[in-house]
Design a protein around this motif. Structure first.
Motif, PDB file in Angstrom:
ATOM      1  N   MET A   1       1.219  -1.055   0.166  1.00 53.92           N
ATOM      2  CA  MET A   1       0.353  -0.111   0.258  1.00 53.92           C
ATOM      3  C   MET A   1       1.060   1.465  -0.135  1.00 53.92           C
ATOM      4  SD  MET A   1      -2.757   0.969   3.131  1.00 53.92           S
ATOM      5  CE  MET A   1      -3.969   3.057   2.747  1.00 53.92           C
ATOM      6  N   MET A   2       0.756   2.390  -0.967  1.00 53.30           N
ATOM      7  CA  MET A   2       1.076   3.184  -1.038  1.00 53.30           C
ATOM      8  C   MET A   2       1.039   4.293   0.702  1.00 53.30           C
ATOM      9  SD  MET A   2       0.960   4.426  -4.744  1.00 53.30           S
ATOM     10  CE  MET A   2      -0.062   4.109  -5.298  1.00 53.30           C
ATOM     11  N   HIS A   3       1.574   4.914   1.049  1.00 52.84           N
ATOM     12  CA  HIS A   3       1.508   5.904   2.151  1.00 52.84           C
ATOM     13  C   HIS A   3       2.280   7.495   2.125  1.00 52.84           C
ATOM     14  CE1 HIS A   3       5.124   3.179   2.401  1.00 52.84           C
ATOM     15  NE2 HIS A   3       5.446   4.601   3.253  1.00 52.84           N
ATOM     16  N   ASP A  38       1.048  10.084   6.621  1.00 54.42           N
ATOM     17  CA  ASP A  38       0.785   8.423   6.651  1.00 54.42           C
ATOM     18  C   ASP A  38       2.385   8.530   7.982  1.00 54.42           C
ATOM     19  OD1 ASP A  38      -1.247   6.994   6.395  1.00 54.42           O
ATOM     20  OD2 ASP A  38      -0.341   7.193   4.580  1.00 54.42           O
ATOM     21  N   GLN A 236      -0.480   2.931  -9.571  1.00 54.12           N
ATOM     22  CA  GLN A 236      -0.838   1.746  -9.227  1.00 54.12           C
ATOM     23  C   GLN A 236      -0.656   0.586  -9.763  1.00 54.12           C
ATOM     24  OE1 GLN A 236      -4.387   4.269  -9.894  1.00 54.12           O
ATOM     25  NE2 GLN A 236      -4.103   4.470  -7.583  1.00 54.12           N
ATOM     26  N   ASN A 239       1.730  -1.528  -9.411  1.00 58.11           N
ATOM     27  CA  ASN A 239       2.085  -1.974  -7.255  1.00 58.11           C
ATOM     28  C   ASN A 239       2.848  -1.626  -6.510  1.00 58.11           C
ATOM     29  OD1 ASN A 239       0.383  -3.797  -5.389  1.00 58.11           O
ATOM     30  ND2 ASN A 239       1.316  -5.373  -5.644  1.00 58.11           N
ATOM     31  N   GLN A 241       4.269   0.090  -4.096  1.00 57.77           N
ATOM     32  CA  GLN A 241       3.805  -0.080  -1.901  1.00 57.77           C
ATOM     33  C   GLN A 241       5.073   0.773  -1.356  1.00 57.77           C
ATOM     34  OE1 GLN A 241       1.535  -2.328  -1.034  1.00 57.77           O
ATOM     35  NE2 GLN A 241       1.076  -2.038  -3.484  1.00 57.77           N
ATOM     36  N   TYR A 265      -2.898  13.737  -2.879  1.00 59.75           N
ATOM     37  CA  TYR A 265      -2.564  12.426  -2.737  1.00 59.75           C
ATOM     38  C   TYR A 265      -3.657  11.378  -2.248  1.00 59.75           C
ATOM     39  CZ  TYR A 265      -1.523   8.174   0.382  1.00 59.75           C
ATOM     40  OH  TYR A 265      -1.735   6.721   0.573  1.00 59.75           O
ATOM     41  N   GLN A 266      -5.003  12.154  -1.227  1.00 62.29           N
ATOM     42  CA  GLN A 266      -5.835  11.807  -0.998  1.00 62.29           C
ATOM     43  C   GLN A 266      -7.255  11.393  -2.740  1.00 62.29           C
ATOM     44  OE1 GLN A 266      -7.308  14.455   1.210  1.00 62.29           O
ATOM     45  NE2 GLN A 266      -6.115  12.863   3.711  1.00 62.29           N
ATOM     46  N   PHE A 269      -4.524   8.336  -4.810  1.00 67.42           N
ATOM     47  CA  PHE A 269      -4.309   7.200  -3.655  1.00 67.42           C
ATOM     48  C   PHE A 269      -5.145   6.415  -3.118  1.00 67.42           C
ATOM     49  CE2 PHE A 269      -0.934   9.535  -5.308  1.00 67.42           C
ATOM     50  CZ  PHE A 269      -0.256   8.939  -6.510  1.00 67.42           C
ATOM     51  N   LYS A 270      -5.885   7.377  -2.899  1.00 66.38           N
ATOM     52  CA  LYS A 270      -6.770   6.809  -1.135  1.00 66.38           C
ATOM     53  C   LYS A 270      -7.847   6.634  -1.639  1.00 66.38           C
ATOM     54  CE  LYS A 270      -6.720   7.038   3.734  1.00 66.38           C
ATOM     55  NZ  LYS A 270      -6.080   7.423   5.253  1.00 66.38           N
ATOM     56  N   LYS A 271      -8.228   5.318  -2.678  1.00 68.57           N
ATOM     57  CA  LYS A 271      -9.631   5.399  -2.730  1.00 68.57           C
ATOM     58  C   LYS A 271     -10.068   4.427  -2.194  1.00 68.57           C
ATOM     59  CE  LYS A 271      -8.454   7.539  -7.293  1.00 68.57           C
ATOM     60  NZ  LYS A 271      -8.904   8.685  -8.040  1.00 68.57           N
TER      61      LYS A 271
END
Length: 271
Positions: A1-3, A38, A236, A239, A241, A265-266, A269-271
């Protein structure tokens, strides 16, 4: 998961650089935590200038991780590079980076080699590349012992004449015997050097170990003309991470720059 990650610089000599937060470590971490980041990426004068116990406590207090540490102060303050023709300086550069790796590994954080790679001398490129190769082989073996990869950053042509694209960087590190060096995909440098940023990410995906988020003008993403949609899709697709770390100018001020970054970012990346 990307942060999500945000840069904090504690080195007065590089204050004009592309870092979101400055000077006050705890206040910066408090802001990062409040905004929902994060992790942080940290720039210090050296490996001894910040107490590990203090940082451990602050990371725990603000529920943050340390994603990466920069090594640029080695060049800015001490004039050290891995390709310097003077062997004593090269040795000091290796030891400086090694100490930063030891510091970062305590937190599971990668160490970045950017400006400390230096430049190839005129008409002596092969010699300079040999010095770089020797240094990365040594540091790659140390990274293996630490269990944390070392990050090599291709920079734009105005900052180095070594490797300017992900593809050329990959070709070089792929030729090393060590397999513990990854590449940094810095979107600002890539905007200058790559034909197609997203395509380069797709072609070099397995080698990408860290990402720097900045727009075409090195302001926070969304304040220039970089098209983020295709880049996010490419990250994405491979993949990825790791960290998406904001190495951008604090424009118009640190807080608004951080707010713009977490918004980006949201969004992507934050789906």
């Amino acid at each position: 998961m990307m942060h999500s990650c945000v840069t904090i610089a504690l080195v007065p000599q590089i204050k004009s650089g592309p870092w979101i937060f400055w000077e006050d470590l705890e206040a910066s971490m408090a802001q990062a935590s409040r905004l929902g980041f994060d992790a942080i990426e940290l720039f210090t004068e050296d490996a001894k200038s910040l107490d590990k116990g203090l940082l451990d406590g602050l990371l725990s207090k603000y529920s943050l991780k340390l994603a990466a540490v920069g090594s640029g102060a080695g060049k800015v303050i001490q004039g050290l590079t891995l390709t310097d023709p003077n062997p004593e300086i090269r040795t000091k550069a290796i030891h400086f980076i090694q100490s930063m790796m030891d510091f970062g590994a305590h937190f599971g954080a990668v160490t970045i080699i950017g400006s400390m790679q230096g430049n190839a001398l005129p008409d002596r490129r092969e010699e300079s590349l040999m010095h770089l190769q020797e240094a990365l082989e040594y540091l790659g073996k140390h990274a293996e012992k630490l269990g944390v990869p070392l990050i090599y950053e291709p920079l734009n042509r105005y900052e180095t004449n070594l490797f300017n694209t992900l593809g050329s960087g990959k070709a070089f590190v792929e030729g090393l015997s060590t397999r513990h060096i990854k590449l940094l995909a810095d979107l600002f440098h890539m905007n200058i050097e790559e034909i197609d940023i997203a395509q380069s990410i797709l072609e070099n995906g397995p080698w990408i170990g860290h990402v720097h988020l900045a727009d075409s003008n090195r302001r926070p993403m969304g304040m220039g003309h970089t098209s983020m949609k295709e880049i996010a899709a490419a990250l994405q697709q491979i993949n990825y991470q790791g960290a998406i770390s904001a190495e951008a100018f604090p424009w118009p001020n640190p807080l608004e720059a951080a707010e713009q970054t977490i918004k980006t970012y949201q969004q992507y990346f934050k789906k």
